[in-house]
Each structure stands twice: as structure tokens, then as C-alpha cells.
Design a protein around this motif. Structure first.
Motif, short mmCIF file in Angstrom:
data_model
loop_
_atom_site.label_atom_id
_atom_site.label_comp_id
_atom_site.label_asym_id
_atom_site.label_seq_id
_atom_site.Cartn_x
_atom_site.Cartn_y
_atom_site.Cartn_z
N GLY A 137 -86.56 14.18 -56.01
CA GLY A 137 -85.60 15.29 -56.22
C GLY A 137 -85.83 16.04 -57.52
O GLY A 137 -86.35 15.27 -58.45
N PRO A 138 -84.96 17.05 -58.03
CA PRO A 138 -85.35 17.74 -59.20
C PRO A 138 -84.76 16.95 -60.57
O PRO A 138 -85.52 17.16 -61.40
N LEU A 139 -84.05 16.24 -60.61
CA LEU A 139 -83.33 15.44 -61.51
C LEU A 139 -84.58 14.42 -62.13
O LEU A 139 -84.87 14.69 -63.57
N PRO A 140 -85.08 13.63 -61.54
CA PRO A 140 -86.15 12.74 -62.15
C PRO A 140 -87.52 13.64 -62.27
O PRO A 140 -87.92 13.27 -63.52
N ALA A 141 -87.60 14.67 -61.66
CA ALA A 141 -88.89 15.48 -62.22
C ALA A 141 -88.52 16.08 -63.43
O ALA A 141 -89.39 16.33 -64.24
N PHE A 142 -87.00 16.66 -63.52
CA PHE A 142 -86.82 17.04 -65.02
C PHE A 142 -87.14 16.23 -66.05
O PHE A 142 -87.38 16.39 -67.28
N LEU A 143 -86.63 14.95 -65.76
CA LEU A 143 -86.67 14.04 -66.86
C LEU A 143 -88.01 13.72 -67.23
O LEU A 143 -88.50 13.55 -68.53
N TYR A 144 -89.17 13.84 -66.48
CA TYR A 144 -90.42 13.72 -66.79
C TYR A 144 -90.99 14.87 -67.56
O TYR A 144 -91.42 14.59 -68.56
N LEU A 145 -90.67 15.95 -67.16
CA LEU A 145 -90.75 17.19 -67.71
C LEU A 145 -90.09 17.18 -69.38
O LEU A 145 -90.80 17.65 -70.14
N TRP A 146 -88.98 16.67 -69.47
CA TRP A 146 -88.32 16.65 -70.83
C TRP A 146 -89.08 15.61 -71.64
O TRP A 146 -89.38 16.18 -72.61
N VAL A 147 -89.37 14.40 -71.17
CA VAL A 147 -90.18 13.72 -71.98
C VAL A 147 -91.58 14.26 -72.49
O VAL A 147 -92.04 14.03 -73.70
N ALA A 148 -92.34 14.80 -71.46
CA ALA A 148 -93.47 15.32 -71.77
C ALA A 148 -93.41 16.69 -72.66
O ALA A 148 -94.20 16.65 -73.59
N LEU A 149 -92.58 17.45 -72.50
CA LEU A 149 -92.11 18.37 -73.24
C LEU A 149 -91.73 18.33 -74.63
O LEU A 149 -92.22 18.57 -75.91
N LEU A 150 -91.02 17.08 -74.86
CA LEU A 150 -90.22 16.70 -76.17
C LEU A 150 -91.24 16.03 -77.02
O LEU A 150 -91.15 15.99 -78.25
#
Length: 507
Positions: free
Chosen positions: A126-139
Motif C-alpha cells: 500500500g501507499p503508506l509504506p511506499a511513501f516512507l521508503y520515498l521519504w527516507v530516500a528523499l531526505l
């Protein structure tokens, strides 16, 4: 000039559904042309399939063989305790990376979308775990890794001008910034240029490693075998140290999943993705193995552990007046590695924006070059900012285990999708034993890191969890003024960069 309509900040349909495997036509839209939309068909500006098999191999080898093998083999030796155990770790890291890459080959052909882990985690959980990966990668992960690679390039390119001391930090930062800007421009302008640069510098770094291997073989044939008398003396058996040795080795293999970030631009991905993996990973493992044998033959354990750049120390001892080749080789290696990393990681943020998890402007594609120019500029700006943070290396330590954690989640997603969607077409289907082995090893690494480095693990976990409130404030229940601001930026970027939203074709 015709007004370019901005895409919605949030995509209303489900963006993480596993797609059916079917070929869709790609149509290039030239500048000034219009895009027709109907209820049954949408065609428009899309990323162009320009990456062939050899280009894919060059991207994987080019990204993996960065500064790691030239600079940091001492990390594996430090936590292994002996050269024999160190070589075993190098081989097992290569095998583990190969197993992970094959698992990603199944995911990449089942979910033929760019974005790598982000797309796979989203499809499975789902979208929340995917966003958390994107968040760490982005930050942290992507811009910090790129900043360190750029700084390493600058340090070693300037080394011949300051042979007896460190180059001034201002000169290093300025050269690193110039390198990032040049590579960002190349990536913005033409994908073919990117692949050519990758091909050239991949060849350069392989030649440099062959020089090391040749010098090591010559040294051994002259009877200098004293370092191999007791290769396993001093080996460390603690699980915590073994885990840290694997972390050091896997760091030098990192990047094996970068081709999955650009699946949409790969020609015939169902054939070329697994072929590129099966060619590149054994090649890298063999190169790393024989290079380390050369290091251990020429340099003592004490010399390796006291060196900040093993290849440079090796060159000083073996190459004489030609020792400048090694700093130059490290610079070329990092230049090619950063080029591939910028190309692949910009697609991660592009896909995240296309799915509504980042400002929509980052998902725009230039209508002439067919490259995600706003995403590339956004990534370049983040990387430039991190060049001027003195403790950049500390940030990497905080999130080193996070990469293993999200890789574990991605491979878990493979097993979950097999259970949840058994009838989904899988052009590649790996043996079940491979993801199970990979999960067990990743669990060992994550659990061991928790006991060995609890502070760094705690900081990494906090960074991950900090993405949850961001997700609910900006994605799940977006604040109106943020949505309006994103839309205004999107319209401005569309006009300024002559871009249009990425448009898929639906039948």
C-alpha cells in the motif's frame, strides 16, 4: 505558446495496483503539439525506451563499482579479523547481492514500472509504506550518497595537486558542486549521453582495477607470498562483527537494484533486465574478489587498516612515478558511479510525484528531450545543499540499516504478492528458496545492527516514523494551501521547463 495544463496534485485512482503485462505503444509528442484525451484512450509525453542490454550492464556495473572497492576494503577486514575470512565475506556479499537482484528481476518484470523498491512496496503493502521508503530516500539516502560520491571525486581528482596534505575544503566543495551541475545537465539533455558517459567511465574503472590485479599477480609470481601463510589467523566470530563486516561489503555492492529504477526506459525489460543482472553481478563479484587478493598480496593487514584509500596506498607501493593513476582512477570511478546514480534515482522521485506522493511538478517531462528535468534539478539542488554539511558521513551511518530494512520489505512483498495474486503473470519466476534465503540474511543483519549500533538504529527509525505525520498532512488529508502551492509550482515549471505531465496509455 500553448498553455500546458498542470496535472492534479493527487492522483484519484489507485496507483499501486499490479499492472497486467502487456505492451503499450509509445508516442512521442513534439513541442507545440496537443494531447488528446478521451474516456478510453490517453496518449502523450512518456519516457522513451533507449536503454539496451549493454547499457543496462554498464549502469549496474558503473553504479556498483564506485569508490567502495578503491577506498574501503579495510571495513570488511576490520570486522572480519583475517584476510581469509574477509575474502569469504566478499564472495558471500556478491552471492547475496545476486540473490537479491534475481528477486528484484521477478518484481521488475511483474511490475514493469520505474521506481524500484518504491513501486514494489506500494504494490504489495500500500501507499503508506511506499511513501516512507520515498521519504527516507528523499531526505537522506539518495542526496547524501550522491554528495559523498561527489566529494570523493573532488578529493581524489585534487590529490595530485596536494600530494602531502588534504586539499582545501572549499576547493573540494566547489569541484564537487561543479561535477553535480555538469552531470545534472547531461542527464537533463539526453539519455543517450548518460549511457555513453556510463559506458566510458565503466570501462575506465575496470581498466584501473585490472592494473591493480596485474600488479598483484606480478608481485605474487615473484615469490612474495608471506601474507598468505596463515590467512585465517585473528578471525572474529561474533555475530555482531560478522554483521558489520557484511554491511561494509554490501556497501561496495550497493546499486545492484538501480536498473529497476528505470524499467520504463529499458528496451524489452522482460528479457534485458534479468540478462543484465545475470551478466553484471558475477562480473562485479569476480572483479572484487581478484582485486582484494591483489590488495592482500601486496599490503599487510596493518597497512590496509591504517589506510583511508587502499588503492592509493597500493599505487604508492607498486606503481612508483605512475602512482597518480590510482587517485585518477578513483575520480573516474566516482564520476561514472554518480552519473548512473543521478540517472536512476531521479526516476524514483519522478515516479513518486507521478503517484501523488511528491509535488506534481517533479513528475513533468520535457517535451523535446523526454527527460524528467524538474526531478533532476530537484535532486541536484538537494545534493548541492548536503555538500556543505560537515557531518554528512554521520547521516549515512544513521540510516545504513534502513536500506537493509526496506530491501527486506521489498522481498517480503514478492512472497506476499505470490500469495495474494497467484495468477498475475510473471515473466520471470525465481525459486522460492531464493527470497527465503535473502529474507533470513536481511533479518540477521537488521537484528544484529540493532544490538551492535542501537543509537544509529534508533535515529534511523525516528527518520522513518517522521514520515507518517507528513503523509497524513500532505497526502491522505492534504492541507488546502499546500495543494494550491503545489499546483502553482506545477504550472510555473510546466511553462519554464517546457514540460508536460507524464501520460500513460489506457485501453
Amino acid at each position: 505558446m500553448a498553455r500546458v495544463q498542470a496535472s492534479e496534485t493527487l492522483i484519484p485512482r489507485q496507483v499501486f495496483e499490479v499492472p497486467s503485462i502487456e505492451a503499450s505503444g509509445k508516442q512521442r509528442v513534439r513541442s507545440g503539439s496537443t494531447t488528446s484525451k478521451s474516456s478510453s484512450n490517453v496518449s502523450g509525453v512518456q519516457l522513451k525506451k533507449q536503454i539496451g542490454l549493454l547499457d543496462g550492464v554498464a549502469i549496474i556495473v558503473g553504479v556498483i563499482v564506485g569508490s567502495g572497492i578503491f577506498v574501503s576494503p579495510k571495513g570488511v577486514l576490520k570486522f572480519s579479523g583475517s584476510i581469509g575470512q574477509s575474502l569469504i565475506v566478499w564472495v558471500l556479499c556478491g552471492v547475496l547481492s545476486m540473490v537479491g537482484a534475481l528477486c528484484y528481476a521477478e518484481l521488475g518484470t511483474m511490475i514493469p514500472k520505474s521506481g524500484g523498491d518504491y513501486a514494489y512496496i506500494g504494490a504489495a503493502f500500500g501507499p503508506l509504506p511506499a511513501f516512507l521508503y520515498l521519504w527516507v530516500a528523499l531526505l537522506i539516502l539518495v542526496p547524501t550518497g550522491n554528495a559523498i560520491t561527489a566529494l570523493t571525486f573532488a578529493q581524489y581528482l585534487l590529490k595530485p595537486f596536494w600530494p602531502s596534505c588534504e586539499a582545501p575544503i572549499e576547493a573540494v566543495q566547489l569541484l564537487a558542486a561543479a561535477m553535480i551541475c555538469v552531470l545534472t545537465v547531461i542527464n537533463c539533455y539526453n539519455v543517450k549521453w548518460v549511457t555513453r558517459v556510463t559506458d566510458i567511465f565503466t570501462g575506465t574503472k575496470v581498466v584501473a582495477l585490472l592494473v591493480i590485479v596485474g600488479a598483484g599477480v606480478w608481485y605474487l609470481f615473484n615469490g612474495n607470498t608471506e601474507h598468505w601463510n596463515k590467512p585465517f589467523d585473528g578471525g572474529l566470530q561474533s555475530p555482531g562483527y560478522i554483521a558489520l563486516a557484511f554491511y561494509s561489503g554490501l556497501f561496495s555492492y550497493s546499486g545492484w537494484n538501480y536498473l529497476n529504477f528505470v524499467t520504463e526506459e529499458l528496451k524489452d525489460p522482460y528479457k534485458n533486465l534479468p540478462k543484465a543482472i545475470c551478466i553484471s553481478m558475477p562480473v562485479v563479484t569476480v572483479i572484487y574478489m581478484i582485486t582484494n587478493i591483489a590488495y592482500f598480496s601486496v599490503l599487510s593487514t596493518e597497512e590496509i587498516l591504517s589506510s583511508d584509500a587502499v588503492a592509493v596506498t597500493f599505487g604508492d607501493k607498486m606503481l612508483g612515478y605512475m602512482s597518480w593513476i590510482m587517485p585518477f582512477a578513483v575520480a573516474c570511478s566516482t564520476f561514472g558511479s554518480l552519473n548512473g546514480a543521478i540517472f536512476a534515482s531521479s526516476r524514483l522521485f519522478f515516479v513518486g510525484a507521478r503517484n501523488g506522493h511528491l509535488p506534481a511538478a517533479i513528475s513533468l517531462i520535457n517535451v523535446n528531450c523526454l527527460t524528467p528535468i524538474p526531478s533532476l534539478i530537484f535532486l541536484g539542488a538537494l545534493t548541492l545543499l548536503l555538500l556543505f554539511i560537515e557531518d554528512t558521513y554521520v547521516l549515512i551511518n544513521y540510516v545504513s540499516y534502513v536500506e537493509a530494512l526496506f530491501t527486506l520489505i521489498s522481498v517480503s512483498g514478492l512472497l506476499w504478492l505470490r500469495y495474494k495474486q497467484p495468477k498475475t503473470e510473471r515473466p520471470i519466476r525465481v525459486s522460492l528458496i531464493l527470497p527465503v534465503i535473502y529474507l533470513i540474511v536481511c533479518l540477521f543483519l537488521v537484528i544484529s545492527s540493532c544490538s551492535q549500533s542501537p543509537f544509529e538504529v534508533g535515529i534511523g527509525t525516528i527518520i522513518i516514523l517522521s514520515g507518517i505525520p507528513v503523509y497524513y498532512l500532505t497526502i491522505h488529508h492534504p492541507v488546502n494551501w499546500l495543494a494550491d502551492t503545489s499546483q502553482a509550482i506545477n504550472i510555473w515549471c510546466s511553462k519554464f521547463f517546457i514540460c508536460m505531465p507524464n501520460q500513460e496509455k489506457f485501453d
